[in-house]
Write an enzyme that holds these catalytic residues in place. Structure first.
Site, short mmCIF file in Angstrom:
data_model
loop_
_atom_site.label_atom_id
_atom_site.label_comp_id
_atom_site.label_asym_id
_atom_site.label_seq_id
_atom_site.Cartn_x
_atom_site.Cartn_y
_atom_site.Cartn_z
N ASP A 145 0.90 -1.34 0.00
CA ASP A 145 -0.11 -0.07 -0.05
C ASP A 145 0.78 1.15 0.02
OD1 ASP A 145 -2.19 1.55 0.11
OD2 ASP A 145 -2.81 0.96 1.92
N ASP A 171 -5.54 -8.18 5.13
CA ASP A 171 -6.14 -8.84 4.17
C ASP A 171 -6.43 -10.36 4.28
OD1 ASP A 171 -6.67 -9.24 1.53
OD2 ASP A 171 -4.68 -10.30 0.98
N1 ATP Z 1 2.52 7.08 13.31
C1 ATP Z 1 1.69 8.17 12.89
N2 ATP Z 1 2.20 9.43 13.09
C2 ATP Z 1 1.41 10.46 12.75
N3 ATP Z 1 0.43 10.35 12.15
C3 ATP Z 1 0.15 9.02 11.84
C4 ATP Z 1 0.77 8.24 12.09
N4 ATP Z 1 -0.08 6.92 11.52
C5 ATP Z 1 -0.92 7.46 10.72
N5 ATP Z 1 -1.22 8.81 10.80
C6 ATP Z 1 -2.10 9.57 10.49
O1 ATP Z 1 -3.33 9.06 10.69
C7 ATP Z 1 -4.10 9.28 9.60
C8 ATP Z 1 -4.90 7.91 9.19
O2 ATP Z 1 -3.85 7.31 8.94
P1 ATP Z 1 -4.19 5.67 8.34
O3 ATP Z 1 -2.82 4.99 8.07
O4 ATP Z 1 -4.91 4.67 9.19
O5 ATP Z 1 -4.75 5.90 6.98
P2 ATP Z 1 -4.39 6.61 5.65
O6 ATP Z 1 -3.15 6.08 5.12
O7 ATP Z 1 -4.89 7.81 5.34
O8 ATP Z 1 -5.36 5.50 4.92
P3 ATP Z 1 -5.46 4.07 4.07
O9 ATP Z 1 -5.81 3.15 5.55
O10 ATP Z 1 -6.33 3.98 3.18
O11 ATP Z 1 -3.98 3.67 4.05
C9 ATP Z 1 -3.36 9.82 8.23
O12 ATP Z 1 -3.67 11.21 8.53
C10 ATP Z 1 -2.16 9.63 8.83
O13 ATP Z 1 -1.35 10.50 8.46
#
Ligand code: ATP
Length: 313
Positions: A145, A171
């Site tokens: 991803d 998955d």
């Molecule tokens: N370790 C982290 N530190 C800071 N922000 C984070 C962290 N992990 C995720 N985020 C933030 O939290 C939000 C949700 O992240 P998440 O990875 O769940 O979904 P995504 O990457 O936006 O979408 P998808 O699940 O479709 O990949 C996003 O804005 C991401 O930048």
């Protein structure tokens, strides 16, 4: 609870239970992410998964393997907790948001546009993180991803790849409902869409798309690409065939970056997004290609585009 934080599971769970909507950083396909700052000022990102993890199916082992991974360009998984009604992953909080925000929503977020040197640094850093997953982990880890929203930026705007390993776990548990295969259309390799079979080459294609985002400032899911049915890589190929590099460059970068550096990034991106997986390079080769551009580069800047004067979100 596996991994760090220096707190008992009970105390940590109490803190997690007290998280409110105000602590939400964002929500993705796997669940909601909250900010949690501990008493010793350790800042964590708490990801509450929307569906359960089946503890009998080797997930604990997989998660523990992921928690062991340490690389400066990966987001560290600090721990995980699974109980019948709650499944939580604890990551280091990466304080400067995700690359897609910096590229596409910088004005709304009150950020300065990224200059070329910073974009190049982010591209190389993310490539190193992915190369570590592909080449230095046993068994190797396919991210599945790779996209700009999964590349987080730390206080120095260094890339930290997030969500590695998660697509496979979820998955297996059939909980990721965003797309049939893990990932976001626009970033996905054609053979992955067709077969659902993930190999390293799937990550390499998606990484090539990220490189094109850095160069063009265009999101691969932009309506322009949806409406025309032409992907971002194909559109860059067409434009370069017809004219020259300048036509593909993000307008914010025009006049601020050396053509030869941009050419290395575009060439690498197009190599990565070759339609035949066997024609794509390995991540180790990608790192070499991108690093190769750095040695003799003149420093060309533009004061209106800042790299160091970024504001934290
Ligand atoms: N370790 C982290 N530190 C800071 N922000 C984070 C962290 N992990 C995720 N985020 C933030 O939290 C939000 C949700 O992240 P998440 O990875 O769940 O979904 P995504 O990457 O936006 O979408 P998808 O699940 O479709 O990949 C996003 O804005 C991401 O930048």
């Amino acid at each position: 609870m596996a991994g760090k934080p220096n707190l008992s599971t009970t105390v940590l769970m109490e803190k997690i239970e007290k998280l409110t909507a105000e602590d939400i950083i964002g929500t993705g396909g796997f669940g909601t992410v909250y900010r949690l700052v501990l008493d010793d000022q350790t800042a964590l990102a708490v990801k509450k998964l929307i569906r359960g993890i089946d503890r009998d199916r080797g997930f604990e082992r997989e998660l523990e393997a992921l928690a062991d991974l340490k690389h400066k360009n990966l987001v560290t998984l600090r721990g995980h907790y699974s109980a019948p009604n709650i499944n939580i992953l604890l990551y280091d909080l990466v304080g400067n948001g995700s690359l897609d925000t910096w590229l596409y929503e910088y004005e709304a977020a009150g950020l300065q546009p990224l200059d070329w040197d910073t974009r190049a640094k982010i591209g190389i850093g993310a490539a190193r993180g992915l190369a570590y997953l592909h080449h230095d982990c046993v068994p190797r880890i396919i991210h599945r991803d790779v996209k700009s929203s999964n590349i987080l930026l730390d206080a120095d705007l260094e890339a930290r790849v997030s969500d590695f390993g998660l697509a496979k776990l979820m998955d297996l548990d059939k909980t990721h409902v965003t797309t049939m295969v893990a990932g976001t259309l626009g970033f996905l390799a054609p053979e992955y869409v067709a077969t659902g079979l993930a190999t390293e080459k799937v990550d390499i294609y998606s990484f090539g798309v990220v490189l094109l985002e850095l160069v063009t400032g265009r999101h691969p899911c932009d309506n322009l690409f949806k409406d025309s049915g032409i992907s971002l890589p194909q559109s860059v190929r067409n434009m370069i065939d017809e004219k020259n590099l300048a036509v593909v460059l993000d307008g914010l970068l025009v006049g601020t970056c050396p053509d030869e550096e941009v050419a290395v990034f575009v060439d690498t991106a197009l190599f990565c997004t070759s339609s035949l997986p066997s024609h794509r390079p390995s991540m180790a080769q990608v790192v070499k290609m991108l690093e190769g551009h750095q040695s003799s580069r003149p420093s060309i800047g533009n004061d209106s585009i800042a790299s160091s004067s970024h504001k934290p979100r």
